[in-house]
Write a protein that holds these residues in place. Structure first.
Motif, PDB file in Angstrom:
ATOM      1  N   THR A 123       0.867  -1.178   0.000  1.00 32.10           N
ATOM      2  CA  THR A 123       0.000   0.000   0.000  1.00 32.10           C
ATOM      3  C   THR A 123       0.905   1.229   0.000  1.00 32.10           C
ATOM      4  OG1 THR A 123      -0.039   0.116   2.419  1.00 32.10           O
ATOM      5  CG2 THR A 123      -1.792  -1.201   1.352  1.00 32.10           C
ATOM      6  N   LYS A 124       0.312   2.373  -0.184  1.00 32.95           N
ATOM      7  CA  LYS A 124       1.082   3.616  -0.088  1.00 32.95           C
ATOM      8  C   LYS A 124       1.709   3.728   1.303  1.00 32.95           C
ATOM      9  CE  LYS A 124       2.132   7.917  -1.363  1.00 32.95           C
ATOM     10  NZ  LYS A 124       3.125   8.240  -2.333  1.00 32.95           N
ATOM     11  N   PHE A 125       0.948   3.319   2.328  1.00 29.97           N
ATOM     12  CA  PHE A 125       1.466   3.333   3.695  1.00 29.97           C
ATOM     13  C   PHE A 125       2.700   2.449   3.828  1.00 29.97           C
ATOM     14  CE2 PHE A 125       1.502   0.948   7.756  1.00 29.97           C
ATOM     15  CZ  PHE A 125       1.989   1.960   8.564  1.00 29.97           C
ATOM     16  N   SER A 131      10.374   2.978   2.995  1.00 31.92           N
ATOM     17  CA  SER A 131      11.377   3.949   2.545  1.00 31.92           C
ATOM     18  C   SER A 131      12.248   4.448   3.698  1.00 31.92           C
ATOM     19  CB  SER A 131      10.704   5.124   1.827  1.00 31.92           C
ATOM     20  OG  SER A 131      10.059   5.984   2.751  1.00 31.92           O
ATOM     21  N   CYS A 132      11.736   4.371   4.914  1.00 28.85           N
ATOM     22  CA  CYS A 132      12.515   4.777   6.087  1.00 28.85           C
ATOM     23  C   CYS A 132      13.536   3.715   6.468  1.00 28.85           C
ATOM     24  CB  CYS A 132      11.603   5.005   7.292  1.00 28.85           C
ATOM     25  SG  CYS A 132      10.392   6.298   7.050  1.00 28.85           S
ATOM     26  N   ASN A 133      13.246   2.475   6.093  1.00 27.33           N
ATOM     27  CA  ASN A 133      14.153   1.352   6.335  1.00 27.33           C
ATOM     28  C   ASN A 133      14.412   1.102   7.820  1.00 27.33           C
ATOM     29  OD1 ASN A 133      15.614  -0.772   5.242  1.00 27.33           O
ATOM     30  ND2 ASN A 133      17.531   0.364   5.324  1.00 27.33           N
ATOM     31  N   ASP A 178       3.005  13.462   8.354  1.00 33.09           N
ATOM     32  CA  ASP A 178       1.577  13.718   8.148  1.00 33.09           C
ATOM     33  C   ASP A 178       1.020  12.810   7.050  1.00 33.09           C
ATOM     34  OD1 ASP A 178       1.623  15.687  10.101  1.00 33.09           O
ATOM     35  OD2 ASP A 178       1.568  17.368   8.680  1.00 33.09           O
ATOM     36  N   THR A 179       1.769  12.679   5.955  1.00 37.85           N
ATOM     37  CA  THR A 179       1.349  11.807   4.851  1.00 37.85           C
ATOM     38  C   THR A 179       1.318  10.350   5.307  1.00 37.85           C
ATOM     39  OG1 THR A 179       2.277  13.337   3.231  1.00 37.85           O
ATOM     40  CG2 THR A 179       1.867  11.084   2.480  1.00 37.85           C
TER      41      THR A 179
END
Length: 191
Positions: A123-125, A131-133, A178-179
């Protein structure tokens, strides 16, 4: 010359993490926090965990290391699932959840294994989190509930050390978190 040598030794000790981690005898030690390994599936912090899950607790009077019984759930600091086992939290396979070290903060960190996330489950989540790994910090209204309960999740406090609410003036970090929170709220709750 002697002061330069002394500074060099002190700096080396600081870099290796030895300073402050030695007991008076000079040995490196870690606290022997009490823990219990579940013998059957149980529910802790509103999460169903499998047998073999290691439940770690805060310092407890006269209790160290392995325990024969569960301790008080309000003293729980970590849920470590057995190797090869996961729970799904926010649509993501999770292997560990740990209460924030700073007990004044009401929340916990969630640790994912993205290697176990099927492509069709992305998902986008999950993409933002991946991406933060690293771990995801979640603040909650009720610290007794570590489940994926969107009504209890107050915010995404951090995503690794790269994005943290602590840096309130950093617009990029704030927007990312926030995203991430917004996308988290779009994930379907497990039935």
């Amino acid at each position: 010359m002697q002061s330069i040598k002394t500074l060099s030794v002190a700096f080396t000790l600081l870099l290796t993490g030895c300073v402050g981690n030695m007991n008076p005898t000079g040995n490196m030690t870690r606290p022997n926090y009490p823990y219990y390994t579940t013998q059957q599936p149980i529910v802790v912090k509103n999460i169903s965990v499998p047998a073999g899950t290691k439940l770690v607790y805060e310092k407890y009077a006269f209790k160290k290391g392995m325990q024969e019984r569960l301790l008080a759930e309000d003293k729980l600091t970590g849920i470590h699932l057995p190797e090869g086992k996961i729970i799904v939290w926010g649509g993501v396979p999770v292997t560990q959840i740990s209460r924030f070290f700073n007990t004044e903060m009401r929340g916990y960190s969630v640790y994912a294994d993205f290697n176990l996330l099927e492509p069709k489950q992305r998902t986008k989540f999950s993409q933002l989190w991946q991406s933060c790994n690293d771990d995801l910090g979640i603040t909650v209204k009720d610290i007794r509930d570590w489940s994926f309960n969107k009504n209890n999740i107050a915010d995404v406090e951090s995503c690794s050390v790269n994005y943290q609410r602590y840096f309130k003036d950093d617009v990029q970090q704030k927007q990312f978190l926030d995203t991430l929170y917004s996308e988290l709220m779009k994930v379907d709750s497990p039935s």
